[in-house]
Design a protein around this motif. Structure first.
Motif, PDB file in Angstrom:
ATOM      1  N   LEU A  21      -4.621  -6.941   7.871  1.00 39.25           N
ATOM      2  CA  LEU A  21      -4.501  -6.089   8.930  1.00 39.25           C
ATOM      3  C   LEU A  21      -4.041  -4.759   8.361  1.00 39.25           C
ATOM      4  O   LEU A  21      -4.052  -3.758   9.432  1.00 39.25           O
ATOM      5  CB  LEU A  21      -2.996  -6.746   9.652  1.00 39.25           C
ATOM      6  N   ASP A  22      -3.981  -4.723   7.334  1.00 40.51           N
ATOM      7  CA  ASP A  22      -4.072  -3.320   6.591  1.00 40.51           C
ATOM      8  C   ASP A  22      -4.607  -3.693   5.319  1.00 40.51           C
ATOM      9  O   ASP A  22      -5.268  -4.825   4.947  1.00 40.51           O
ATOM     10  CB  ASP A  22      -2.593  -2.826   6.512  1.00 40.51           C
ATOM     11  N   PRO A  23      -4.703  -2.687   4.288  1.00 40.84           N
ATOM     12  CA  PRO A  23      -4.468  -1.316   4.226  1.00 40.84           C
ATOM     13  C   PRO A  23      -5.386  -0.532   5.144  1.00 40.84           C
ATOM     14  O   PRO A  23      -6.397  -0.816   5.384  1.00 40.84           O
ATOM     15  CB  PRO A  23      -4.415  -0.823   2.984  1.00 40.84           C
ATOM     16  N   PHE A  24      -4.906   0.876   5.684  1.00 39.18           N
ATOM     17  CA  PHE A  24      -5.637   1.360   6.462  1.00 39.18           C
ATOM     18  C   PHE A  24      -6.408   2.816   5.679  1.00 39.18           C
ATOM     19  O   PHE A  24      -5.907   3.599   5.238  1.00 39.18           O
ATOM     20  CB  PHE A  24      -4.881   2.192   7.571  1.00 39.18           C
ATOM     21  N   TRP A  75      -8.577   6.676   8.831  1.00 37.61           N
ATOM     22  CA  TRP A  75      -7.801   7.117   9.986  1.00 37.61           C
ATOM     23  C   TRP A  75      -8.370   8.285  11.100  1.00 37.61           C
ATOM     24  O   TRP A  75      -8.902   9.116  10.669  1.00 37.61           O
ATOM     25  CB  TRP A  75      -6.542   7.899   9.684  1.00 37.61           C
ATOM     26  N   GLY A  76      -7.929   8.061  12.378  1.00 37.87           N
ATOM     27  CA  GLY A  76      -8.263   9.235  13.491  1.00 37.87           C
ATOM     28  C   GLY A  76      -7.306  10.458  13.205  1.00 37.87           C
ATOM     29  O   GLY A  76      -6.397  10.333  12.364  1.00 37.87           O
ATOM     30  N   ARG A  77      -7.633  11.460  13.864  1.00 38.29           N
ATOM     31  CA  ARG A  77      -6.663  12.423  13.823  1.00 38.29           C
ATOM     32  C   ARG A  77      -5.543  12.415  14.429  1.00 38.29           C
ATOM     33  O   ARG A  77      -4.400  13.089  14.393  1.00 38.29           O
ATOM     34  CB  ARG A  77      -7.436  13.883  14.256  1.00 38.29           C
ATOM     35  N   LEU A  97       3.692   8.058  14.639  1.00 35.18           N
ATOM     36  CA  LEU A  97       4.750   8.959  13.938  1.00 35.18           C
ATOM     37  C   LEU A  97       5.265   9.639  14.990  1.00 35.18           C
ATOM     38  O   LEU A  97       4.921  10.815  15.623  1.00 35.18           O
ATOM     39  CB  LEU A  97       3.791   9.717  13.057  1.00 35.18           C
ATOM     40  N   SER A 133       0.921  -1.068  -0.080  1.00 34.02           N
ATOM     41  CA  SER A 133      -0.085  -0.038   0.075  1.00 34.02           C
ATOM     42  C   SER A 133       0.931   1.206   0.059  1.00 34.02           C
ATOM     43  O   SER A 133       1.957   1.202   0.474  1.00 34.02           O
ATOM     44  CB  SER A 133      -0.866   0.173   1.187  1.00 34.02           C
ATOM     45  N   TYR A 158       4.503   7.122   1.988  1.00 33.29           N
ATOM     46  CA  TYR A 158       5.026   5.929   2.611  1.00 33.29           C
ATOM     47  C   TYR A 158       4.419   4.654   1.990  1.00 33.29           C
ATOM     48  O   TYR A 158       3.382   4.738   1.593  1.00 33.29           O
ATOM     49  CB  TYR A 158       4.473   5.993   4.063  1.00 33.29           C
ATOM     50  N   LEU A 215      -4.845   6.836   2.278  1.00 30.78           N
ATOM     51  CA  LEU A 215      -4.482   5.869   1.524  1.00 30.78           C
ATOM     52  C   LEU A 215      -4.640   6.169   0.040  1.00 30.78           C
ATOM     53  O   LEU A 215      -5.633   6.638  -0.360  1.00 30.78           O
ATOM     54  CB  LEU A 215      -5.348   4.623   1.595  1.00 30.78           C
ATOM     55  N   TYR A 244       0.670   5.269   0.884  1.00 28.12           N
ATOM     56  CA  TYR A 244       0.000   6.667   1.557  1.00 28.12           C
ATOM     57  C   TYR A 244       0.616   7.914   1.545  1.00 28.12           C
ATOM     58  O   TYR A 244       1.842   7.972   1.390  1.00 28.12           O
ATOM     59  CB  TYR A 244      -0.182   6.586   3.175  1.00 28.12           C
ATOM     60  N   PHE A 271      -2.046   7.157  16.032  1.00 27.33           N
ATOM     61  CA  PHE A 271      -3.268   6.912  14.961  1.00 27.33           C
ATOM     62  C   PHE A 271      -3.937   5.780  15.374  1.00 27.33           C
ATOM     63  O   PHE A 271      -3.039   4.837  15.181  1.00 27.33           O
ATOM     64  CB  PHE A 271      -2.864   7.267  13.592  1.00 27.33           C
ATOM     65  N   GLY A 310      10.342   3.925   5.179  1.00 35.47           N
ATOM     66  CA  GLY A 310      10.859   4.997   5.952  1.00 35.47           C
ATOM     67  C   GLY A 310      10.454   6.487   5.729  1.00 35.47           C
ATOM     68  O   GLY A 310      10.543   7.492   6.159  1.00 35.47           O
ATOM     69  N   PHE A 354       6.202  -0.309   7.652  1.00 36.31           N
ATOM     70  CA  PHE A 354       6.170   0.690   6.622  1.00 36.31           C
ATOM     71  C   PHE A 354       7.345   0.945   6.281  1.00 36.31           C
ATOM     72  O   PHE A 354       8.408   0.630   6.708  1.00 36.31           O
ATOM     73  CB  PHE A 354       5.710   1.606   7.587  1.00 36.31           C
ATOM     74  N   TRP A 373       3.968   1.060  12.042  1.00 38.85           N
ATOM     75  CA  TRP A 373       3.005   0.198  12.800  1.00 38.85           C
ATOM     76  C   TRP A 373       3.190  -0.345  14.128  1.00 38.85           C
ATOM     77  O   TRP A 373       4.123  -0.697  14.125  1.00 38.85           O
ATOM     78  CB  TRP A 373       2.707  -1.092  11.520  1.00 38.85           C
ATOM     79  N   LYS A 387      -1.536  -8.357  17.060  1.00 33.90           N
ATOM     80  CA  LYS A 387      -0.365  -8.577  16.742  1.00 33.90           C
ATOM     81  C   LYS A 387       0.358  -7.317  17.125  1.00 33.90           C
ATOM     82  O   LYS A 387      -0.083  -6.164  17.268  1.00 33.90           O
ATOM     83  CB  LYS A 387      -0.136  -8.809  15.237  1.00 33.90           C
ATOM     84  N   TYR A 388       1.783  -7.253  17.372  1.00 36.39           N
ATOM     85  CA  TYR A 388       2.758  -6.418  17.497  1.00 36.39           C
ATOM     86  C   TYR A 388       3.914  -6.181  16.840  1.00 36.39           C
ATOM     87  O   TYR A 388       4.458  -6.952  16.506  1.00 36.39           O
ATOM     88  CB  TYR A 388       2.745  -6.442  19.060  1.00 36.39           C
ATOM     89  N   VAL A 400      -1.146   2.929  14.677  1.00 35.27           N
ATOM     90  CA  VAL A 400       0.104   3.405  13.822  1.00 35.27           C
ATOM     91  C   VAL A 400       0.542   4.633  14.505  1.00 35.27           C
ATOM     92  O   VAL A 400      -0.207   5.460  14.856  1.00 35.27           O
ATOM     93  CB  VAL A 400      -0.244   3.918  12.436  1.00 35.27           C
ATOM     94  N   ASP A 417       2.866 -11.775   9.811  1.00 37.44           N
ATOM     95  CA  ASP A 417       1.442 -11.570  10.411  1.00 37.44           C
ATOM     96  C   ASP A 417       1.570 -10.094  11.071  1.00 37.44           C
ATOM     97  O   ASP A 417       1.058  -9.888  12.048  1.00 37.44           O
ATOM     98  CB  ASP A 417       0.509 -12.425  11.111  1.00 37.44           C
ATOM     99  N   VAL A 475       2.643  -5.772   9.976  1.00 33.87           N
ATOM    100  CA  VAL A 475       2.623  -4.637   8.897  1.00 33.87           C
ATOM    101  C   VAL A 475       3.869  -3.806   8.884  1.00 33.87           C
ATOM    102  O   VAL A 475       4.407  -3.656  10.311  1.00 33.87           O
ATOM    103  CB  VAL A 475       1.357  -3.846   9.142  1.00 33.87           C
ATOM    104  N   ALA A 485      -4.124  13.546   9.032  1.00 31.02           N
ATOM    105  CA  ALA A 485      -3.949  12.087   8.823  1.00 31.02           C
ATOM    106  C   ALA A 485      -3.331  11.510   7.566  1.00 31.02           C
ATOM    107  O   ALA A 485      -3.872  12.337   6.441  1.00 31.02           O
ATOM    108  CB  ALA A 485      -5.285  11.399   9.267  1.00 31.02           C
ATOM    109  N   GLY A 502       9.549   8.272  10.552  1.00 30.52           N
ATOM    110  CA  GLY A 502       8.312   8.008   9.644  1.00 30.52           C
ATOM    111  C   GLY A 502       7.319   7.087  10.331  1.00 30.52           C
ATOM    112  O   GLY A 502       7.438   6.791  11.607  1.00 30.52           O
ATOM    113  N   LEU A 503       6.164   6.766   9.673  1.00 35.56           N
ATOM    114  CA  LEU A 503       5.212   6.046  10.307  1.00 35.56           C
ATOM    115  C   LEU A 503       5.542   4.606  10.613  1.00 35.56           C
ATOM    116  O   LEU A 503       6.643   4.195   9.861  1.00 35.56           O
ATOM    117  CB  LEU A 503       3.895   5.739   9.245  1.00 35.56           C
TER     118      LEU A 503
END
Lengths: 110, 119
Positions: B103-106, B109-111, B39, A36, A89, A48, A38, B95, A103, A101, B47, B59-60, B37, A97, A99, A45, B44-45
């Motif tokens: 598990l994604d894609p998102f 999103w919240g603020r 930041l 994906s 990104y 996508l 973004y 976020f 950099g 991202f 997860w 999952k973590y 997620v 399992d 996700v 926010a 960068g972002l």
């Protein structure tokens, strides 16, 4: 897990096309068609813009496109516009399992 | 309109705890995968955690495994992120996001809510 590898920055002039690469491994980008992209404007926010390698959500401009070859995915933005200036990104679902991202890449529209 | 609103961020000392909440409107968590997620400043972002639809096992990311716990209250439609053993490097905007896949894609999103870990 290390982040997916993206160039730190790219730039282009209005109307031009740019490509942002995203390199991972056989455990993530190369494993599934689940990459994906973004777009993130500071203070907002993330949005996508590409999912499942090359699909666009409803409402996203067709100037954004994506593809993948092996362990590297790419985002192409054609007909650059001033509002495209943002951070981009990539992300990928992984074989363990989770996700992952990238950099992030800062796009500057000259 | 589908909406996510996070809360619970703030300033905490290293080693401390915070619990983030994410309230959903116009959709139910149980039907979708959800994730957190973050930041961090100048980074960068990343997860942090995720949970599939209809599945209570979260999952973590390795960076938070054993310290953060993601749960959800189905009746109230609220997602939580319990953050224990906070470290300076956990400082970030967090976020909450709705996923359209495993598990994604998102796609929603919240603020975000800001977490600052500092002594």
């Amino acid at each position: 897990q290390s982040a997916l590898t993206q160039p730190a920055s790219v730039s282009g002039s209005p109307g031009q096309s740019i490509t942002i690469s995203c390199t991972g491994s056989s455990r993530d980008v190369g494993a599934y068609p689940f990459v994906s992209w973004y777009q993130h404007h500071p203070g907002k926010a993330p949005k996508l813009i590409i999912y499942d390698v090359s699909s666009r959500p409803s409402g996203v401009s067709d100037r954004f496109s994506g593809f993948k070859s092996g362990n590297t995915a790419s985002l192409i933005i054609s007909g650059l516009e001033a509002d495209d200036e943002a951070h981009y990104y990539c992300s990928s679902y992984t074989t363990i399992d989770t996700v992952l991202f990238g950099g992030g890449t800062k796009l500057t529209v000259l | 309109e589908v909406q996510l609103v996070e809360s619970g961020g703030g300033l905490e000392q290293p080693g401390g705890s915070l619990r983030l909440s994410c309230k959903a409107s116009k959709f139910t968590f149980i039907d979708h995968a959800m994730g957190w997620v973050r930041l961090a400043p100048g980074k960068g972002l990343e997860w942090v955690a995720g949970m599939r639809s209809g599945n209570v096992d979260a999952k973590y990311a390795d960076s938070v495994k054993g310290r953060f716990t993601m749960t959800r209250d189905i009746t109230e439609n609220i997602l939580f992120l319990q953050m224990d053993g906070l470290r300076v490097e956990d400082t970030a905007m967090y976020f909450c996001a709705k996923a359209r896949g495993l598990l994604d894609p998102f796609d929603i999103w919240g603020r975000g809510t800001v977490v600052t870990v500092s002594s």
